[in-house]
Motif scaffolding. Sequence first.
Motif, PDB file in Angstrom:
ATOM      1  N   GLU A 123     -40.579  -2.190  39.503  1.00 15.00           N
ATOM      2  CA  GLU A 123     -40.443  -2.445  38.076  1.00 15.00           C
ATOM      3  C   GLU A 123     -40.473  -1.156  37.254  1.00 15.00           C
ATOM      4  O   GLU A 123     -41.245  -1.024  36.312  1.00 15.00           O
ATOM      5  CB  GLU A 123     -41.554  -3.396  37.620  1.00 15.00           C
ATOM      6  N   LEU A 124     -39.625  -0.196  37.617  1.00 13.25           N
ATOM      7  CA  LEU A 124     -39.536   1.043  36.870  1.00 13.25           C
ATOM      8  C   LEU A 124     -38.165   1.659  37.068  1.00 13.25           C
ATOM      9  O   LEU A 124     -37.423   1.282  37.971  1.00 13.25           O
ATOM     10  CB  LEU A 124     -40.640   2.027  37.270  1.00 13.25           C
ATOM     11  N   ILE A 175     -39.375   7.256  39.140  1.00 14.18           N
ATOM     12  CA  ILE A 175     -39.845   7.427  40.511  1.00 14.18           C
ATOM     13  C   ILE A 175     -39.402   8.777  41.072  1.00 14.18           C
ATOM     14  O   ILE A 175     -40.150   9.427  41.807  1.00 14.18           O
ATOM     15  CB  ILE A 175     -39.415   6.238  41.410  1.00 14.18           C
ATOM     16  N   ILE A 176     -38.214   9.233  40.692  1.00 16.48           N
ATOM     17  CA  ILE A 176     -37.758  10.549  41.142  1.00 16.48           C
ATOM     18  C   ILE A 176     -38.666  11.632  40.569  1.00 16.48           C
ATOM     19  O   ILE A 176     -39.087  12.552  41.283  1.00 16.48           O
ATOM     20  CB  ILE A 176     -36.283  10.787  40.775  1.00 16.48           C
ATOM     21  N   SER A 177     -39.009  11.519  39.290  1.00 16.09           N
ATOM     22  CA  SER A 177     -39.914  12.504  38.675  1.00 16.09           C
ATOM     23  C   SER A 177     -41.282  12.468  39.338  1.00 16.09           C
ATOM     24  O   SER A 177     -41.884  13.519  39.604  1.00 16.09           O
ATOM     25  CB  SER A 177     -40.057  12.231  37.175  1.00 16.09           C
ATOM     26  N   ALA A 209     -48.107  12.066  33.552  1.00 17.96           N
ATOM     27  CA  ALA A 209     -48.956  11.003  33.003  1.00 17.96           C
ATOM     28  C   ALA A 209     -48.694  10.803  31.515  1.00 17.96           C
ATOM     29  O   ALA A 209     -48.744   9.677  31.017  1.00 17.96           O
ATOM     30  CB  ALA A 209     -50.431  11.325  33.257  1.00 17.96           C
ATOM     31  N   GLY A 210     -48.415  11.878  30.799  1.00 18.19           N
ATOM     32  CA  GLY A 210     -48.105  11.760  29.378  1.00 18.19           C
ATOM     33  C   GLY A 210     -46.736  11.180  29.121  1.00 18.19           C
ATOM     34  O   GLY A 210     -46.567  10.279  28.294  1.00 18.19           O
ATOM     35  N   LYS A 211     -45.750  11.663  29.836  1.00 12.51           N
ATOM     36  CA  LYS A 211     -44.376  11.210  29.621  1.00 12.51           C
ATOM     37  C   LYS A 211     -44.167   9.771  30.084  1.00 12.51           C
ATOM     38  O   LYS A 211     -43.454   9.008  29.455  1.00 12.51           O
ATOM     39  CB  LYS A 211     -43.388  12.129  30.344  1.00 12.51           C
ATOM     40  N   PHE A 212     -44.804   9.406  31.185  1.00  8.11           N
ATOM     41  CA  PHE A 212     -44.597   8.085  31.767  1.00  8.11           C
ATOM     42  C   PHE A 212     -45.851   7.213  31.662  1.00  8.11           C
ATOM     43  O   PHE A 212     -46.096   6.370  32.526  1.00  8.11           O
ATOM     44  CB  PHE A 212     -44.152   8.224  33.227  1.00  8.11           C
ATOM     45  N   HIS A 213     -46.648   7.406  30.592  1.00 10.19           N
ATOM     46  CA  HIS A 213     -47.904   6.665  30.468  1.00 10.19           C
ATOM     47  C   HIS A 213     -47.686   5.154  30.435  1.00 10.19           C
ATOM     48  O   HIS A 213     -48.478   4.402  30.986  1.00 10.19           O
ATOM     49  CB  HIS A 213     -48.705   7.140  29.258  1.00 10.19           C
ATOM     50  N   THR A 214     -46.604   4.706  29.809  1.00  9.35           N
ATOM     51  CA  THR A 214     -46.337   3.265  29.748  1.00  9.35           C
ATOM     52  C   THR A 214     -46.074   2.720  31.147  1.00  9.35           C
ATOM     53  O   THR A 214     -46.617   1.674  31.532  1.00  9.35           O
ATOM     54  CB  THR A 214     -45.121   2.974  28.840  1.00  9.35           C
ATOM     55  N   GLU A 215     -45.265   3.436  31.927  1.00 10.06           N
ATOM     56  CA  GLU A 215     -44.963   2.998  33.283  1.00 10.06           C
ATOM     57  C   GLU A 215     -46.214   3.007  34.170  1.00 10.06           C
ATOM     58  O   GLU A 215     -46.411   2.103  34.984  1.00 10.06           O
ATOM     59  CB  GLU A 215     -43.874   3.880  33.918  1.00 10.06           C
ATOM     60  N   LEU A 216     -47.069   4.013  33.989  1.00 11.44           N
ATOM     61  CA  LEU A 216     -48.305   4.063  34.773  1.00 11.44           C
ATOM     62  C   LEU A 216     -49.230   2.916  34.392  1.00 11.44           C
ATOM     63  O   LEU A 216     -49.861   2.302  35.263  1.00 11.44           O
ATOM     64  CB  LEU A 216     -49.015   5.409  34.588  1.00 11.44           C
ATOM     65  N   ALA A 217     -49.319   2.595  33.101  1.00 12.44           N
ATOM     66  CA  ALA A 217     -50.157   1.478  32.651  1.00 12.44           C
ATOM     67  C   ALA A 217     -49.627   0.159  33.212  1.00 12.44           C
ATOM     68  O   ALA A 217     -50.409  -0.695  33.654  1.00 12.44           O
ATOM     69  CB  ALA A 217     -50.210   1.433  31.132  1.00 12.44           C
ATOM     70  N   GLN A 218     -48.302  -0.012  33.208  1.00 16.73           N
ATOM     71  CA  GLN A 218     -47.713  -1.232  33.768  1.00 16.73           C
ATOM     72  C   GLN A 218     -47.984  -1.330  35.263  1.00 16.73           C
ATOM     73  O   GLN A 218     -48.276  -2.409  35.790  1.00 16.73           O
ATOM     74  CB  GLN A 218     -46.211  -1.270  33.502  1.00 16.73           C
TER      75      GLN A 218
END
Length: 163
Positions: free
Chosen positions: A79-80, A85-87, A122-131
């Motif tokens: 779900e991303l 995922i590459i980053s 973590a800052g750039k993809f914080h929404t994806e990490l939270a999900q």
Amino acid sequence: MPSLFAQGLRLSKNALFGTFMGRATKLLGKPFKVLTIVNEVADKLADAKSKDNKFKQLFNSALTIVRLVRSYASGDYRELKTTTIISGLAVLLYVLAPVDLIPDFIPVVGWLDDLSLVSWFAGKFHTELAQFRAWEDRQAQPAASEPARGDRSLPAVAELGHS
């Protein structure tokens, strides 16, 4: 001194990190190799001795990235976006690389570039990490719709008209 996020942003635009992005793109179709890398990064991070401070939070974020990439590679979590995922995989490759912009064998300073990239991710993809963390939490909870084995409040199969 710039923040770790700002340093990570600068590193994410560096040609060396671009090399890791290219490697991550090629590796994405090879789940076994990705899982091997993820396990090596997890082992490297597990050796870190830190207290409850911002560095521990970054280590926790790095371990979340490890779990995210592992779940993606195993097919459990998709779900991303592919770019996320590459980053994430590129960050893990950078952390694992023995020689990067600041070699890891230099005490303390050697980890700052690795941690700054983790901070950037973590800052750039914080929404994806939270999900992803929310998904992990849901996976850890037993399904409410599944009755416990031997639950006597449910009718037996024969009582439902089956023989």
